[in-house]
Design an enzyme around this catalytic site. Sequence first.
Site, mmCIF file in Angstrom:
data_model
loop_
_atom_site.group_PDB
_atom_site.id
_atom_site.type_symbol
_atom_site.label_atom_id
_atom_site.label_comp_id
_atom_site.label_asym_id
_atom_site.label_seq_id
_atom_site.Cartn_x
_atom_site.Cartn_y
_atom_site.Cartn_z
ATOM 1 N N SER A 343 0.836 -1.185 0.000
ATOM 2 C CA SER A 343 0.000 0.000 0.000
ATOM 3 C C SER A 343 0.886 1.256 0.000
ATOM 4 O O SER A 343 1.861 1.308 -0.751
ATOM 5 C CB SER A 343 -0.953 -0.040 1.205
ATOM 6 O OG SER A 343 -1.965 0.928 1.068
ATOM 7 N N ASP A 457 -5.042 -2.821 -3.779
ATOM 8 C CA ASP A 457 -4.191 -2.491 -2.625
ATOM 9 C C ASP A 457 -3.572 -3.730 -1.973
ATOM 10 O O ASP A 457 -4.266 -4.705 -1.661
ATOM 11 C CB ASP A 457 -5.035 -1.737 -1.597
ATOM 12 C CG ASP A 457 -4.199 -1.011 -0.570
ATOM 13 O OD1 ASP A 457 -3.450 -1.672 0.173
ATOM 14 O OD2 ASP A 457 -4.279 0.227 -0.522
#
Length: 599
Positions: A343, A457
């Site tokens: 992320s 993500d």
Amino acid sequence: MKDAHGFWSTLDAPLRDEIRAAMRVRRIPRGETLIERNSPGETLYVVDFGLFEVRYAKDCAVDEIGADELIGEIGFFAGVPRNASVVAVRDSQVQEIDRATFDALSDRVPKIERAATRALARRLASLAPKAHERVRTARAPGVVVIVGAGSGAVPEAFLATLRRAIEGRVGTLCVTSADLPQCFARGAVESYEIAAWLARIERENDLVVCVVDPELNAWSDMALRAADQVVLVGSGDAGSVNPVETEALALFEKARRRLVLIHERRSGFAEPSARWLERRAALMVHHVCLDVGSDVESLVRFLTGRAVGFVAGGGGAFGPAHVGIFKAFREMGVAFDIYCGSSVGSAFAGAFAMLVDPDEITSALQEMFVRRRALNRVTWPRYALLDHGVFDQELQRLYPGRIEDAWRPYFAIATDLSTFSVNVMREGPLWQAIRASCSIPGVLPPVFDANGHMLVDGGVADNIPLNAIHSLKAGPNLVIDLRPQEHCRYSFDYWSIPPRREWISRAFRPGPWNRPLPQCPGPASVIQRAVFAKIGADPFVLTPQDLVLRPPAFPGSSFMNWDRHQDVLEAAQEWASRTIKGLIERRDPALEAILDAAR
């Protein structure tokens, strides 16, 4: 030196001799299978020298077995068929004993059962975390061979620097054909003679580095067959693959190859590696400038199992804390050898791998998130809640090269929604890997790679990519976990959320007759917290050399508020400095491992 915890370590010399006299010596050439899966467990082995892989399938190695370790002890003592195959990855030699001989020997020498039991317990203890992680944990090689790539000759300046770095460490040794014993100079050398000679040296050292000759002679061939890993060293033009390289590429699979590229100057991105990697696929690329001694020192740390990793977790606008913690460790003299992230952590780790100065990172944050509002552009939610255009432009500007060309090794984590798996991105455009790793589902559009995989993500599947870095290298790691450490409660009336018609009326027809809309957390915030909720249920596996830092949520900071990036950075640096001081006072073993590697 390596015998401290081996099978023979608790037995005195007379007992060793008696046990060895009852065993049979077997030589296992590189690539030969010693144990077939599901075969009867009627034989026990002790490794004299060499290296073996434990495989559940042809290309699925889960463990390695080296000198003085037992092979086949689980099936032998449990009386069950072998649960895995064992294959030699070096020219090796073992001591073999069957069940009848072992039973007769244990009647005369009861200590053999105790030694075997201890070895079995150590193996089961080592397999427990592997079973949990479901990944192969890297271990430091015992013998490494250096091969010139392209032109065939390893630059003398590199060899001199490498030799100084290696021999400046206790337990490491560098050898060339000039160091061969005189007894080998009489004529043809039988391959196991040199393997046994290297084994004796290996027992006295943690690492032996063999530099082969430019031509494929007896020494080069034997050193290649006796090594765990090959380091291909290239400079200038990639050229064609030379005969020694050809032999090395045939003997070593990709996971046991390293490619070192020597450059005249140091930069964030090296010259493209693609032309070298086209014919020399490798586990890892190391870029080296001989004018900067730390580059060779970093390579040596990988070879000795002491490479220091920087593992950056996700956390939205808390991400600048990575920079503050990085600065605190840099002030302690710590140099990191490999960077990885998930992320938002992937973006900061990528900048560190490019050798970007922290002050430059701060300027980039101001430009991207404050001035250009890259993650504050709401759009019609056909593809996502936020417009990704400016964000993509900024990432392409800041990360223009490929992952394999970053000066330090790097990887990013994304969640593959096509295969429902973790995608460890170690090659390809750097900006795209970071963009995929930061694609919060629903908030930003997913990324589709060249193979048609839909990536979102990394925090959805693996917010702290510690297992992935364990599979690539041995040594200590700094792990930064930005997950919320405290539960969050909201003082909010659910029934105050208006239905669609009332919401439109109050949002687009404001007036004194309309009450303001309630301050309920928005979709982006809810989605991001949902990602962290999954993360909390899937903890990562730690080793004694993994230092985990969990900075607090600094006052005024939040998941989506990037305006406070400088405050978060400075608060994190101050917090990290205090934390490091406390860990030093408590003699924290993980911090000591990191600091020791930096010396």
